[in-house]
Design a protein around this motif. Structure first.
Motif, PDB file in Angstrom:
ATOM      1  N   LEU A  35      -3.143  59.524 -82.820  1.00 15.85           N
ATOM      2  CA  LEU A  35      -2.682  58.268 -83.432  1.00 15.85           C
ATOM      3  C   LEU A  35      -3.849  57.435 -83.941  1.00 15.85           C
ATOM      4  O   LEU A  35      -3.719  56.726 -84.945  1.00 15.85           O
ATOM      5  N   LEU A  36      -5.009  57.507 -83.273  1.00 19.70           N
ATOM      6  CA  LEU A  36      -6.194  56.833 -83.811  1.00 19.70           C
ATOM      7  C   LEU A  36      -6.512  57.348 -85.205  1.00 19.70           C
ATOM      8  O   LEU A  36      -6.823  56.581 -86.117  1.00 19.70           O
ATOM      9  N   ALA A  37      -6.451  58.669 -85.360  1.00 18.26           N
ATOM     10  CA  ALA A  37      -6.778  59.269 -86.657  1.00 18.26           C
ATOM     11  C   ALA A  37      -5.745  58.892 -87.712  1.00 18.26           C
ATOM     12  O   ALA A  37      -6.099  58.588 -88.863  1.00 18.26           O
ATOM     13  N   VAL A  38      -4.469  58.915 -87.352  1.00 14.11           N
ATOM     14  CA  VAL A  38      -3.425  58.539 -88.300  1.00 14.11           C
ATOM     15  C   VAL A  38      -3.610  57.092 -88.740  1.00 14.11           C
ATOM     16  O   VAL A  38      -3.529  56.761 -89.933  1.00 14.11           O
ATOM     17  N   ASP A  39      -3.884  56.225 -87.767  1.00  9.50           N
ATOM     18  CA  ASP A  39      -4.086  54.817 -88.078  1.00  9.50           C
ATOM     19  C   ASP A  39      -5.310  54.616 -88.969  1.00  9.50           C
ATOM     20  O   ASP A  39      -5.292  53.810 -89.912  1.00  9.50           O
ATOM     21  N   GLU A  40      -6.375  55.366 -88.675  1.00 11.46           N
ATOM     22  CA  GLU A  40      -7.592  55.244 -89.480  1.00 11.46           C
ATOM     23  C   GLU A  40      -7.322  55.658 -90.922  1.00 11.46           C
ATOM     24  O   GLU A  40      -7.748  54.984 -91.871  1.00 11.46           O
ATOM     25  N   MET A  41      -6.617  56.774 -91.106  1.00 16.13           N
ATOM     26  CA  MET A  41      -6.299  57.217 -92.464  1.00 16.13           C
ATOM     27  C   MET A  41      -5.391  56.209 -93.163  1.00 16.13           C
ATOM     28  O   MET A  41      -5.567  55.921 -94.356  1.00 16.13           O
ATOM     29  N   HIS A  42      -4.438  55.659 -92.426  1.00 16.27           N
ATOM     30  CA  HIS A  42      -3.520  54.681 -93.015  1.00 16.27           C
ATOM     31  C   HIS A  42      -4.288  53.441 -93.480  1.00 16.27           C
ATOM     32  O   HIS A  42      -4.017  52.897 -94.556  1.00 16.27           O
ATOM     33  N   ARG A  43      -5.253  53.009 -92.687  1.00 20.08           N
ATOM     34  CA  ARG A  43      -6.049  51.843 -93.059  1.00 20.08           C
ATOM     35  C   ARG A  43      -6.915  52.119 -94.285  1.00 20.08           C
ATOM     36  O   ARG A  43      -7.315  51.199 -94.994  1.00 20.08           O
ATOM     37  N   HIS A  44      -7.226  53.370 -94.521  1.00 18.27           N
ATOM     38  CA  HIS A  44      -8.002  53.746 -95.706  1.00 18.27           C
ATOM     39  C   HIS A  44      -7.095  54.075 -96.889  1.00 18.27           C
ATOM     40  O   HIS A  44      -7.557  54.606 -97.893  1.00 18.27           O
ATOM     41  N   GLY A  45      -5.802  53.783 -96.768  1.00 17.98           N
ATOM     42  CA  GLY A  45      -4.900  53.898 -97.901  1.00 17.98           C
ATOM     43  C   GLY A  45      -4.037  55.134 -97.950  1.00 17.98           C
ATOM     44  O   GLY A  45      -3.299  55.314 -98.921  1.00 17.98           O
ATOM     45  N   ARG A  46      -4.094  55.984 -96.932  1.00 21.64           N
ATOM     46  CA  ARG A  46      -3.287  57.208 -96.926  1.00 21.64           C
ATOM     47  C   ARG A  46      -1.904  56.881 -96.362  1.00 21.64           C
ATOM     48  O   ARG A  46      -1.728  56.643 -95.168  1.00 21.64           O
ATOM     49  N   GLU A  47      -0.893  56.831 -97.242  1.00 18.12           N
ATOM     50  CA  GLU A  47       0.473  56.561 -96.805  1.00 18.12           C
ATOM     51  C   GLU A  47       1.077  57.793 -96.137  1.00 18.12           C
ATOM     52  O   GLU A  47       0.723  58.932 -96.464  1.00 18.12           O
ATOM     53  N   ALA A  55       1.717  49.451 -84.564  1.00 18.19           N
ATOM     54  CA  ALA A  55       1.002  48.894 -85.708  1.00 18.19           C
ATOM     55  C   ALA A  55       1.383  49.612 -87.001  1.00 18.19           C
ATOM     56  O   ALA A  55       1.596  48.978 -88.041  1.00 18.19           O
ATOM     57  N   LEU A  56       1.470  50.935 -86.946  1.00 20.20           N
ATOM     58  CA  LEU A  56       1.835  51.695 -88.139  1.00 20.20           C
ATOM     59  C   LEU A  56       3.247  51.355 -88.592  1.00 20.20           C
ATOM     60  O   LEU A  56       3.506  51.160 -89.789  1.00 20.20           O
ATOM     61  N   ALA A  57       4.191  51.307 -87.633  1.00 19.26           N
ATOM     62  CA  ALA A  57       5.577  50.989 -87.977  1.00 19.26           C
ATOM     63  C   ALA A  57       5.679  49.599 -88.576  1.00 19.26           C
ATOM     64  O   ALA A  57       6.410  49.372 -89.551  1.00 19.26           O
ATOM     65  N   THR A  58       4.929  48.650 -88.011  1.00 16.92           N
ATOM     66  CA  THR A  58       4.990  47.269 -88.479  1.00 16.92           C
ATOM     67  C   THR A  58       4.371  47.129 -89.859  1.00 16.92           C
ATOM     68  O   THR A  58       4.954  46.511 -90.765  1.00 16.92           O
ATOM     69  N   ASP A  59       3.181  47.703 -90.038  1.00 18.87           N
ATOM     70  CA  ASP A  59       2.485  47.591 -91.325  1.00 18.87           C
ATOM     71  C   ASP A  59       3.182  48.373 -92.425  1.00 18.87           C
ATOM     72  O   ASP A  59       3.265  47.926 -93.566  1.00 18.87           O
ATOM     73  N   GLY A  60       3.644  49.585 -92.083  1.00 14.20           N
ATOM     74  CA  GLY A  60       4.200  50.465 -93.099  1.00 14.20           C
ATOM     75  C   GLY A  60       5.691  50.328 -93.310  1.00 14.20           C
ATOM     76  O   GLY A  60       6.247  50.958 -94.214  1.00 14.20           O
ATOM     77  N   GLY A  61       6.333  49.527 -92.487  1.00 15.81           N
ATOM     78  CA  GLY A  61       7.779  49.375 -92.612  1.00 15.81           C
ATOM     79  C   GLY A  61       8.541  50.626 -92.243  1.00 15.81           C
ATOM     80  O   GLY A  61       9.650  50.856 -92.738  1.00 15.81           O
ATOM     81  N   TYR A  62       7.968  51.440 -91.348  1.00 15.13           N
ATOM     82  CA  TYR A  62       8.617  52.678 -90.944  1.00 15.13           C
ATOM     83  C   TYR A  62       9.645  52.407 -89.846  1.00 15.13           C
ATOM     84  O   TYR A  62       9.463  51.521 -89.001  1.00 15.13           O
ATOM     85  N   ASP A  63      10.710  53.189 -89.864  1.00 10.98           N
ATOM     86  CA  ASP A  63      11.770  53.039 -88.880  1.00 10.98           C
ATOM     87  C   ASP A  63      11.275  53.485 -87.512  1.00 10.98           C
ATOM     88  O   ASP A  63      10.766  54.605 -87.352  1.00 10.98           O
ATOM     89  N   ALA A  64      11.408  52.620 -86.503  1.00  8.86           N
ATOM     90  CA  ALA A  64      10.942  52.947 -85.155  1.00  8.86           C
ATOM     91  C   ALA A  64      11.533  51.960 -84.155  1.00  8.86           C
ATOM     92  O   ALA A  64      11.803  50.806 -84.502  1.00  8.86           O
ATOM     93  N   PRO A  65      11.731  52.402 -82.927  1.00 11.59           N
ATOM     94  CA  PRO A  65      12.199  51.495 -81.869  1.00 11.59           C
ATOM     95  C   PRO A  65      11.048  50.653 -81.331  1.00 11.59           C
ATOM     96  O   PRO A  65      10.591  50.820 -80.199  1.00 11.59           O
ATOM     97  N   VAL A  66      10.577  49.752 -82.164  1.00 12.40           N
ATOM     98  CA  VAL A  66       9.358  49.016 -81.841  1.00 12.40           C
ATOM     99  C   VAL A  66       9.486  48.244 -80.546  1.00 12.40           C
ATOM    100  O   VAL A  66       8.537  48.164 -79.749  1.00 12.40           O
TER     101      VAL A  66
END
Length: 625
Positions: free
Chosen positions: A359-371, A424-435
Motif C-alpha cells: 500500500l505504501l507503493a500504491v500510495d506513492e505511485m498515486h501521489r505521482h499521478g498514477r491513477e 487515504a487512497l479511497a478519500t483522495d481518489g473517490g474510490y468505493d470503500a467501507p472507509v
C-alpha cells in the motif's frame, strides 16, 4: 579450501544485460554467471566453490596490480592490470536486453594493451547447472564449444586454444595499441552476427543516456559529495531490474554468507514485495518513472488472485511462486560457508508487513499521478479488507525468523499502514470503500500497538509483544506516519536503538533477539540508512550527514555494497550487490537533500510528509483524512 582461494566479497564488480548478471573478480575471473536469467542455474560459480564451481579468467601471466572502474555512468566494467612490462585493460559487458541491436546472450571481453608489453593467460572452466551437469568441451573453428545438459557456450577466440578434459586454456601477448576480443556466446547466440566495437559503443550510449540527469537548472535533491554514489546505486538497481517483467531482484547472487563459515546463506535472486514502497520512492525521485511504473504494474498483476492470503512475500522475476528451497551439497560454499541454497522457503511464510509495504507503493505511485483503474482498486480493496481480518494474528515478520511466528510490532504497524493508505487512497481518489470500517480497525491497531508494542521499562518500541528485544524497524514508525518524530516514545526508541543496536556510530544490527538460527551476522546496511534517516528527520541533520558520509566510505571502490558490513573488519557480508542497501543509500541522500533545502522532483518524500519531522513546519505533513 583456503581463504585466499576466494576474493573478499567487496572485491567484485558486476555486469549484466537486464536479464542476468556476472561477478568479475579483481584478477579478471568471472566467478559467478547464472544463465539465461538471474535465477537460472550457473555456468560459473567459483564464488561458491573455488574448485568445482567453474570460472572464466583472463589475467597476466606475471604478477600484477589491479585498478578497476566503470566507464562513467555505465555498467561497463574496466579492469586494468599493471605488470613490470606494461599495462593492459579488460573491458567486460553484456549488451542490455532489447536496448541495442546486439545479442544479449554474449559476454564480451575486450583486451587492450595501454603501454608496454603484457602476456596474458586465458582459462575457461564452464560448469553447467551449478556444476551438476556433465560438461563436454571440443574444438570449434572459432574457438571452443562447451555443452552441458541443456546449455552450451562457445568461446570465440582470436588465438589457438588448448583443451584438456573440460578446461580451455590459451596465452597471448599484447603490445602498446594492440586489441583483441573474446566473446562467450551462450545458448541462442552461437551464430548471431556480432560487431564487438559497435556493441560496446551502443551499450555505453544506452547506460549513459539512461543514468540520472540533474536537469538544465543544475539543482538536484541528491546534490552533495555523495551524488556519484547515488548515480551508481541507481545503475545497480537498473542492472537488477528484469527487462521483460520490470521486477527487481534483491541481489544477483545466492548464499554469500552473512556469517563466514556459518549457515546464514540465502538465495536472494528474487523480488520481495516488501521492498516496493521505498523502491518506488527511490525510482520516482531519481527520475526513472518508467522503471517505477513497470515495477508497480508487475506487482499489481501478482495481486490478481481473489484471495489476498495467496499473495507471497517474494516471487521469481517472472512471477514464479514455487521457490522451493534446496541445498547444493556438492558445493563447499564461499570460504566454507554451507549450506549453499537455491530457492527460498520464506516464500511460504506469513509476513503481514508485506501488505503495508504494497500500500505504501500504491500510495506513492498515486501521489505521482498514477491513477488506479477499477480492477486495480478492487485488488487493493480486497487486500485492505483482508488486513482487517488478520492483523491481530502472529506472523514471521520482516526478518523472516525461523524460530516461530510472533506478534511483531512492525507487522502490526504495517497492517495499520495498509488501512491508513487505503483510507487515504479511497478519500483522495473517490474510490468505493467501507472507509468507516477501515478507520475503526485502523484506530484499533494503533491503540493495540501503543498498549502492547511500547515497553515502559525498556523505554522503546520493542520487537514483538511481550519481548524486551529491540528492532531497527522501530526507526521506521515515524517515517510511515505512525507517530511524529517529536513524540517522546519515538525519541526514546531512536535513543535506545542507538545505544543497543548501533556500533561505531553507523553500524546497525537488525535486532538483538533470538531468530531461531545459530551464529551471528554483520551490521545491516539498510538499517544504517534508516538510522541516518531517523536522525535527520529528528532534527539532527548535521549528525545524520556525518554518519551517512562515514557509511559511504564502506562502499567498494566501484560504488557497490553488500547486504551487511562486519563492524570489526569493514568486510562486506551477505549477497552482493544488495538492492535494498542501494535503495537505502538513495533514500537517505533524498532526505538529506530535501532537509538541506533542495526540492524533490515530485511530492515530498514520505518521511517528510507523514512523519512530521522536527524542525519543519507541521504543514509538511499532509494527513489526508
Amino acid at each position: 579450501m583456503r581463504d585466499d582461494d576466494y576474493p573478499p566479497i567487496e572485491a567484485y564488480g558486476v555486469v549484466g544485460n537486464l536479464e542476468t548478471c556476472a561477478l568479475v573478480a579483481p584478477d579478471g575471473s568471472v566467478d559467478w554467471f547464472p544463465f539465461p536469467h538471474l535465477e537460472s542455474p550457473s555456468i560459473f560459480a567459483a564464488v561458491l566453490d573455488a574448485e568445482r564451481g567453474g570460472r572464466f579468467r583472463i589475467a597476466p601471466t606475471d604478477s600484477f596490480e589491479t585498478d578497476r572502474r566503470y566507464v562513467d555512468d555505465t555498467n561497463v566494467l574496466e579492469t586494468s592490470f599493471r605488470t613490470d612490462g606494461g599495462t593492459a585493460t579488460v573491458t567486460d559487458f553484456l549488451p542490455p536486453a532489447g536496448r541495442t541491436d546486439h545479442p544479449k546472450k554474449v559476454l564480451y571481453r575486450k583486451l587492450a594493451c595501454d603501454e608496454g608489453r603484457v602476456d596474458l593467460a586465458v582459462d575457461l572452466e564452464p560448469r553447467f547447472d551449478y556444476a551438476r551437469a556433465e560438461t563436454t568441451v571440443e574444438s570449434e573453428q572459432r574457438g571452443a564449444l562447451a555443452e552441458g545438459r541443456d546449455e552450451r557456450t562457445l568461446l570465440e577466440s582470436p588465438i589457438d586454444l588448448e583443451i584438456e578434459d573440460d578446461r580451455v586454456t590459451g596465452e597471448l601477448s599484447l603490445e602498446t595499441g594492440d586489441e583483441e576480443w573474446f566473446l562467450l556466446r551462450c545458448t541462442g547466440a552461437e551464430d548471431a552476427n556480432t560487431d564487438p566495437e559497435a556493441a560496446l559503443e551502443e551499450s555505453l550510449e544506452y547506460w549513459s543516456d539512461w543514468a540520472h540527469d540533474c536537469g538544465a537548472d543544475g539543482d538536484c535533491v541528491f546534490e552533495g559529495a555523495w551524488h556519484d554514489r547515488v548515480v551508481r546505486s541507481e545503475l545497480v538497481l537498473k542492472l537488477l531490474t528484469h527487462a521483460e517483467s520490470g521486477a527487481i531482484a534483491a541481489a544477483p547472487t545466492t548464499s554469500l554468507p552473512e556469517d563466514i563459515g556459518g549457515v546464514r546463506n540465502w538465495d536472494y535472486r528474487f523480488n520481495w514485495l516488501r521492498d516496493a514502497g521505498f523502491t518506488v520512492q527511490a525510482l520516482m525521485n531519481l527520475g526513472t518513472a518508467d522503471e517505477a511504473t513497470a515495477y508497480f504494474e508487475w506487482f499489481m498483476d501478482l495481486c490478481q488472485a481473489d484471495d489476498p492470503a495467496a499473495i507471497q512475500p517474494l516471487y521469481g522475476l517472472h512471477g514464479e511462486s514455487d521457490l522451493e528451497e534446496r541445498e547444493l551439497e556438492h558445493f563447499e560454499g564461499y570460504r566454507g560457508s554451507s549450506p549453499v541454497r537455491i530457492g527460498n522457503e520464506a516464500a511460504d511464510q506469513r509476513q503481514h508487513d508485506t501488505y503495508g509495504e504494497l500500500l505504501l507503493a500504491v500510495d506513492e505511485m498515486h501521489r505521482h499521478g498514477r491513477e488506479l483503474d477499477p480492477d486495480e482498486w478492487d485488488r487493493i480493496r480486497d487486500i485492505v479488507d483482508y488486513v482487517r481480518e488478520i492483523w491481530d494474528e502472529p506472523d514471521a515478520g520482516i526478518w523472516e525468523v525461523r524460530g516461530g511466528d510472533e506478534h511483531f510490532v512492525y507487522s502490526k504497524v504495517m497492517c495499520w499502514v495498509a488501512l491508513d493508505r487505503g483510507i487515504a487512497l479511497a478519500t483522495d481518489g473517490g474510490y468505493d470503500a467501507p472507509v468507516g470500517e477501515w478507520r475503526e480497525t485502523c484506530e484499533r491497531i494503533r491503540a493495540d500497538v501503543l498498549e502492547n508494542g511500547y515497553d515502559e521499562d525498556v523505554g522503546a518500541f520493542v520487537q514483538s509483544y511481550g519481548s524486551n528485544a529491540l528492532d531497527a524497524t522501530g526507526l521506521l514508525l515515524p517515517i510511515v506516519g505512525f507517530l511524529p518524530f517529536g513524540d517522546d516514545r519515538i525519541r526514546e526508541t531512536i535513543d535506545a536503538i542507538e545505544e543497543t543496536l548501533v556500533e561505531d556510530g553507523v553500524f546497525v544490527q537488525r535486532y538483538d533477539g533470538d531468530d531461531g538460527l545459530p551464529g551471528e551476522e554483520g551490521a545491516f546496511v539498510l538499517c544504517s540508512c534508516w538510522f541516518v534517516d531517523a536522525l535527520a528527520l529528528s532534527g539532527r541533520v548535521a549528525e545524520a550527514q556525518s554518519r551517512f558520509e562515514t557509511l559511504l566510505e564502506y562502499l567498494n571502490p566501484l560504488g557497490l555494497i553488500a547486504e551487511e558490513i562486519d563492524p570489526e573488519s569493514g568486510a562486506h557480508l551477505g549477497n552482493f550487490p544488495q538492492a535494498f542497501s542501494h535503495i537505502g543509500i538513495v533514500n537517505s541522500a533524498l532526505y538529506l537533500g530535501y532537509l538541506r533545502g533542495h526540492e524533490a522532483p515530485g511530492p515530498a518524500p514520505m518521511g517528510i510528509r507523514l512523519g512530521e519531522p522536527v524542525g519543519l513546519p507541521s504543514e509538511s505533513s499532509d494527513r489526508r483524512y
